[in-house]
Design a protein around this motif. Structure first.
Motif, PDB file in Angstrom:
ATOM      1  N   THR A  93       0.885  -1.460   0.071  1.00  0.00           N
ATOM      2  CA  THR A  93       0.135   0.062  -0.203  1.00  0.00           C
ATOM      3  C   THR A  93       0.638   0.961  -0.173  1.00  0.00           C
ATOM      4  O   THR A  93       0.632   2.585  -0.894  1.00  0.00           O
ATOM      5  N   LEU A 107       0.784  -5.104  -5.423  1.00  0.00           N
ATOM      6  CA  LEU A 107       0.037  -4.561  -5.904  1.00  0.00           C
ATOM      7  C   LEU A 107      -1.475  -5.404  -5.645  1.00  0.00           C
ATOM      8  O   LEU A 107      -2.101  -6.873  -6.232  1.00  0.00           O
ATOM      9  N   PHE A 145      -7.472  -3.971  -5.353  1.00  0.00           N
ATOM     10  CA  PHE A 145      -8.328  -2.866  -4.886  1.00  0.00           C
ATOM     11  C   PHE A 145      -8.003  -3.056  -3.260  1.00  0.00           C
ATOM     12  O   PHE A 145      -7.562  -3.433  -3.122  1.00  0.00           O
ATOM     13  N   ASP A 146      -7.986  -1.416  -2.946  1.00  0.00           N
ATOM     14  CA  ASP A 146      -7.843  -0.906  -1.624  1.00  0.00           C
ATOM     15  C   ASP A 146      -8.223  -1.619  -1.019  1.00  0.00           C
ATOM     16  O   ASP A 146      -9.933  -1.402  -1.072  1.00  0.00           O
ATOM     17  N   LYS A 197     -10.696   0.382  -6.769  1.00  0.00           N
ATOM     18  CA  LYS A 197     -10.201  -0.423  -7.108  1.00  0.00           C
ATOM     19  C   LYS A 197      -9.207   0.642  -7.437  1.00  0.00           C
ATOM     20  O   LYS A 197      -8.827   1.150  -8.098  1.00  0.00           O
ATOM     21  N   LYS A 198      -7.946  -0.325  -8.073  1.00  0.00           N
ATOM     22  CA  LYS A 198      -6.629   0.493  -8.037  1.00  0.00           C
ATOM     23  C   LYS A 198      -6.146   0.528  -9.727  1.00  0.00           C
ATOM     24  O   LYS A 198      -6.560   0.271 -10.638  1.00  0.00           O
ATOM     25  N   ASP A 199      -5.754   1.457 -10.194  1.00  0.00           N
ATOM     26  CA  ASP A 199      -5.296   1.758 -11.453  1.00  0.00           C
ATOM     27  C   ASP A 199      -3.902   0.955 -11.648  1.00  0.00           C
ATOM     28  O   ASP A 199      -3.227   1.711 -11.402  1.00  0.00           O
ATOM     29  N   LEU A 209       0.292   1.840 -11.851  1.00  0.00           N
ATOM     30  CA  LEU A 209       1.627   1.590 -10.483  1.00  0.00           C
ATOM     31  C   LEU A 209       2.339   1.375 -11.174  1.00  0.00           C
ATOM     32  O   LEU A 209       3.463   1.215 -10.726  1.00  0.00           O
TER      33      LEU A 209
END
Length: 163
Positions: A32, A51, A54-55, A61-63, A67
């Motif tokens: 994180t 990675l 999502f958080d 949702k994470k990109d 990243l």
């Protein structure tokens, strides 16, 4: 002390990373809190960036492609976890893992929901390492069915496996 260990979980500061490396950790896994500023002072060969899809705290949702591009110069490998599949023993997010692995030259690993040897072999075809956990301890898959001694290793010779 930690010579063969890959250490992760709760790594938030440069001091955390420094301490584990001084204790002899093979690699430090940063999730994180991974940023270029946090990682820039360490040899990339000693860093794995975790990675999550999502958080887990905010549900956002994470990109993942963004990243990967922003952090690939600061680590030697990525550990992608599909949080939605993780621990559910319903099959992994294999297609996205392959898509994301193609975005980087770094080693790439996947975890989250893997239950069959065919999933593992599909990942191996693209030189993607994998983490298998609950599928084995829950009894849905057996160690023997997934890791037959010679059959599996010869199928993916040249790929480093961490058991």
């Amino acid at each position: 002390l930690l010579k063969k260990c890959r250490v992760g979980g709760g790594i938030r500061t440069k001091e955390d990373i420094r301490q584990f490396l001084e204790l002899g950790a093979k690699k430090v896994i940063v999730g994180t809190y991974a940023t270029s500023d946090l990682l820039k002072d360490f040899p990339k060969e000693k860093i794995i960036v975790a990675l999550d899809s999502f958080d887990r705290f905010t549900g956002i949702k994470k990109d993942i492609p963004k990243l990967i591009k922003s952090l690939e110069n600061y680590c030697s490998e990525f550990q992608y976890t599909c949080v939605e599949k993780d621990g559910k023993v319903e099959g992994g997010d294999i297609d996205n893992a392959i898509k994301y692995a193609k975005l980087t030259k770094n080693k790439f690993n996947y975890s989250g929901g893997i239950i069959t040897k065919s999933e593992m072999l599909k990942l191996a075809k693209y030189k993607i390492g994998c983490v298998v956990g609950k599928a084995i301890i829950s009894g849905n898959s057996t160690y023997e069915s997934m890791f037959r001694k010679n059959e599996f290793k010869t199928t993916i010779s040249g790929l480093e496996l961490d058991f």
